[in-house]
Design an enzyme around this catalytic site. Sequence first.
Site, PDB file in Angstrom:
ATOM      1  N   ARG A  64     141.550  17.165  86.882  1.00 45.77           N
ATOM      2  CA  ARG A  64     140.610  17.328  85.765  1.00 45.77           C
ATOM      3  C   ARG A  64     139.250  16.721  86.072  1.00 45.77           C
ATOM      4  NH1 ARG A  64     143.967  15.586  80.484  1.00 45.77           N
ATOM      5  NH2 ARG A  64     141.982  14.555  80.045  1.00 45.77           N
ATOM      6  N   ARG A 117     136.145   7.297  77.956  1.00 47.28           N
ATOM      7  CA  ARG A 117     137.302   7.739  77.162  1.00 47.28           C
ATOM      8  C   ARG A 117     138.013   6.535  76.531  1.00 47.28           C
ATOM      9  NH1 ARG A 117     140.050  11.123  81.783  1.00 47.28           N
ATOM     10  NH2 ARG A 117     141.815  11.407  80.384  1.00 47.28           N
ATOM     11  N   ARG A 122     142.343  11.983  66.341  1.00 47.92           N
ATOM     12  CA  ARG A 122     141.701  10.958  67.156  1.00 47.92           C
ATOM     13  C   ARG A 122     140.659  10.181  66.377  1.00 47.92           C
ATOM     14  NH1 ARG A 122     142.646  13.501  72.473  1.00 47.92           N
ATOM     15  NH2 ARG A 122     141.856  12.134  74.086  1.00 47.92           N
ATOM     16  N   LYS A 136     151.181  10.880  76.874  1.00 46.30           N
ATOM     17  CA  LYS A 136     151.404  11.763  75.706  1.00 46.30           C
ATOM     18  C   LYS A 136     151.828  13.160  76.165  1.00 46.30           C
ATOM     19  CE  LYS A 136     147.115  11.209  74.254  1.00 46.30           C
ATOM     20  NZ  LYS A 136     146.559  10.322  75.300  1.00 46.30           N
ATOM     21  N   ARG A 170     146.252  11.411  88.980  1.00 44.45           N
ATOM     22  CA  ARG A 170     146.926  12.545  88.335  1.00 44.45           C
ATOM     23  C   ARG A 170     146.479  13.911  88.868  1.00 44.45           C
ATOM     24  NH1 ARG A 170     146.395  13.266  81.965  1.00 44.45           N
ATOM     25  NH2 ARG A 170     144.200  12.981  82.425  1.00 44.45           N
TER      26      ARG A 170
HETATM   27  P1  AP5 Z   1     149.764  12.109  80.900  1.00 44.31           P
HETATM   28  O1  AP5 Z   1     151.080  12.448  80.290  1.00 44.31           O
HETATM   29  O2  AP5 Z   1     148.946  13.219  81.441  1.00 44.31           O
HETATM   30  O3  AP5 Z   1     148.938  11.199  79.887  1.00 44.31           O
HETATM   31  P2  AP5 Z   1     148.157  11.591  78.550  1.00 44.31           P
HETATM   32  O4  AP5 Z   1     148.369  10.478  77.581  1.00 44.31           O
HETATM   33  O5  AP5 Z   1     148.537  12.963  78.113  1.00 44.31           O
HETATM   34  O6  AP5 Z   1     146.691  11.502  79.118  1.00 44.31           O
HETATM   35  P3  AP5 Z   1     145.434  12.452  78.910  1.00 44.31           P
HETATM   36  O7  AP5 Z   1     144.417  12.025  79.941  1.00 44.31           O
HETATM   37  O8  AP5 Z   1     145.819  13.883  78.910  1.00 44.31           O
HETATM   38  O9  AP5 Z   1     144.969  11.986  77.519  1.00 44.31           O
HETATM   39  P4  AP5 Z   1     143.578  12.133  76.937  1.00 44.31           P
HETATM   40  O10 AP5 Z   1     143.884  11.712  75.554  1.00 44.31           O
HETATM   41  O11 AP5 Z   1     142.490  11.414  77.627  1.00 44.31           O
HETATM   42  O12 AP5 Z   1     143.229  13.688  77.219  1.00 44.31           O
HETATM   43  P5  AP5 Z   1     143.145  14.947  76.282  1.00 44.31           P
HETATM   44  O13 AP5 Z   1     143.473  16.116  77.101  1.00 44.31           O
HETATM   45  O14 AP5 Z   1     143.865  14.749  74.993  1.00 44.31           O
HETATM   46  O15 AP5 Z   1     150.039  11.041  82.055  1.00 44.31           O
HETATM   47  C1  AP5 Z   1     148.985  10.594  82.911  1.00 44.31           C
HETATM   48  C2  AP5 Z   1     149.534  10.357  84.348  1.00 44.31           C
HETATM   49  O16 AP5 Z   1     150.488   9.310  84.329  1.00 44.31           O
HETATM   50  C3  AP5 Z   1     150.281  11.570  84.935  1.00 44.31           C
HETATM   51  O17 AP5 Z   1     150.005  11.639  86.309  1.00 44.31           O
HETATM   52  C4  AP5 Z   1     151.769  11.264  84.697  1.00 44.31           C
HETATM   53  O18 AP5 Z   1     152.608  11.861  85.680  1.00 44.31           O
HETATM   54  C5  AP5 Z   1     151.779   9.744  84.778  1.00 44.31           C
HETATM   55  N1  AP5 Z   1     152.749   9.144  83.863  1.00 44.31           N
HETATM   56  C6  AP5 Z   1     152.992   9.504  82.561  1.00 44.31           C
HETATM   57  N2  AP5 Z   1     153.932   8.692  82.027  1.00 44.31           N
HETATM   58  C7  AP5 Z   1     154.257   7.783  82.995  1.00 44.31           C
HETATM   59  C8  AP5 Z   1     155.173   6.688  83.054  1.00 44.31           C
HETATM   60  N3  AP5 Z   1     155.925   6.333  82.009  1.00 44.31           N
HETATM   61  N4  AP5 Z   1     155.244   5.981  84.223  1.00 44.31           N
HETATM   62  C9  AP5 Z   1     154.483   6.329  85.296  1.00 44.31           C
HETATM   63  N5  AP5 Z   1     153.610   7.382  85.301  1.00 44.31           N
HETATM   64  C10 AP5 Z   1     153.510   8.081  84.177  1.00 44.31           C
HETATM   65  O19 AP5 Z   1     141.577  14.965  75.906  1.00 44.31           O
HETATM   66  C11 AP5 Z   1     140.585  15.247  76.885  1.00 44.31           C
HETATM   67  C12 AP5 Z   1     139.223  15.353  76.214  1.00 44.31           C
HETATM   68  O20 AP5 Z   1     139.220  16.436  75.250  1.00 44.31           O
HETATM   69  C13 AP5 Z   1     138.787  14.111  75.393  1.00 44.31           C
HETATM   70  O21 AP5 Z   1     138.193  13.125  76.194  1.00 44.31           O
HETATM   71  C14 AP5 Z   1     137.803  14.760  74.395  1.00 44.31           C
HETATM   72  O22 AP5 Z   1     136.570  15.032  75.006  1.00 44.31           O
HETATM   73  C15 AP5 Z   1     138.470  16.096  74.075  1.00 44.31           C
HETATM   74  N6  AP5 Z   1     139.397  16.016  72.938  1.00 44.31           N
HETATM   75  C16 AP5 Z   1     140.739  16.276  72.965  1.00 44.31           C
HETATM   76  N7  AP5 Z   1     141.280  16.112  71.753  1.00 44.31           N
HETATM   77  C17 AP5 Z   1     140.264  15.740  70.924  1.00 44.31           C
HETATM   78  C18 AP5 Z   1     140.207  15.392  69.550  1.00 44.31           C
HETATM   79  N8  AP5 Z   1     141.328  15.400  68.771  1.00 44.31           N
HETATM   80  N9  AP5 Z   1     139.007  15.042  69.022  1.00 44.31           N
HETATM   81  C19 AP5 Z   1     137.883  15.033  69.769  1.00 44.31           C
HETATM   82  N10 AP5 Z   1     137.868  15.335  71.100  1.00 44.31           N
HETATM   83  C20 AP5 Z   1     139.057  15.689  71.674  1.00 44.31           C
END
Ligand code: AP5
Length: 213
Positions: A160, A171, A87, A13, A126
């Site tokens: 992270r 997660r 979410r 994402k 990552r």
């Molecule tokens: P990346 O693009 O970083 O993936 P992502 O989907 O953004 O993954 P996140 O871990 O950031 O998602 P998340 O939903 O767990 O975290 P968030 O910060 O929202 O890609 C990942 C890796 O793969 C990278 O190394 C990239 O280079 C590689 N890659 C990408 N695409 C690729 C491809 N096509 N092929 C190969 N490699 C690829 O949330 C974190 C925490 O915050 C949550 O756990 C929760 O505690 C809290 N939180 C955030 N939002 C909310 C909410 N709305 N409600 C409640 N709690 C929340």
Amino acid sequence: MNIILLGPPGAGKGTQARKLVEERGMIQLSTGDMLREAKTSGTDMGKKVAAIMDAGELVTDEIVIGLIEEKLRGDNAGGFIFDGFPRTLAQADALGALLEKTGQTLHSVIEMRVDDDALVSRITGRFTCGNCGEGYHDVMKRPAVDGTCDVCGAQDMQRRADDNEESLRTRLMEYYKKTSPLIGYYYAKGQLKDVDGLADIDDVAKSISEALG
Ligand code: AP5
């Protein structure tokens, strides 16, 4: 155009949101980034959410809806990309109400499909530039010079606290229990489009572009 990128942790994402910002001038609203910023700056809210995030659990709806509400009042010239929000069904309802209140609409919800095995290797490999946020991976996307960001030249690579196998398991459970029902929610509204998130980064970007039209 306002869109949601929906998918489990590691679906790509953030990677695709950054491409859309570059290519279309859209504004990325990542609740994960906002919460991590609050954590780092040590605000009261940051202290409250730190342990929850590190364990891989979801922060309360009230907190994240408040964060998004604040951002929706700002500039929306290029359209918003909601990354990691909503979410839960409560967050999805709240987003619908907020968009309506501010006279905006939701164009599409892009579901990024990936399998759990790929997620584990993506997440555990990552790292990110602490200065500009560019994302890297131990195997799939290394910087040209080890430890130096290709984009801004900073030498501040970070990992992270929740990118470990134990937190990732939580997660993923949170995603399947609380977030995956949004797939049916947006399908029923005729707003859902899915893309193969397992393809190469550029091919995923192409599929998203085609889905957005
Ligand atoms: P990346 O693009 O970083 O993936 P992502 O989907 O953004 O993954 P996140 O871990 O950031 O998602 P998340 O939903 O767990 O975290 P968030 O910060 O929202 O890609 C990942 C890796 O793969 C990278 O190394 C990239 O280079 C590689 N890659 C990408 N695409 C690729 C491809 N096509 N092929 C190969 N490699 C690829 O949330 C974190 C925490 O915050 C949550 O756990 C929760 O505690 C809290 N939180 C955030 N939002 C909310 C909410 N709305 N409600 C409640 N709690 C929340």
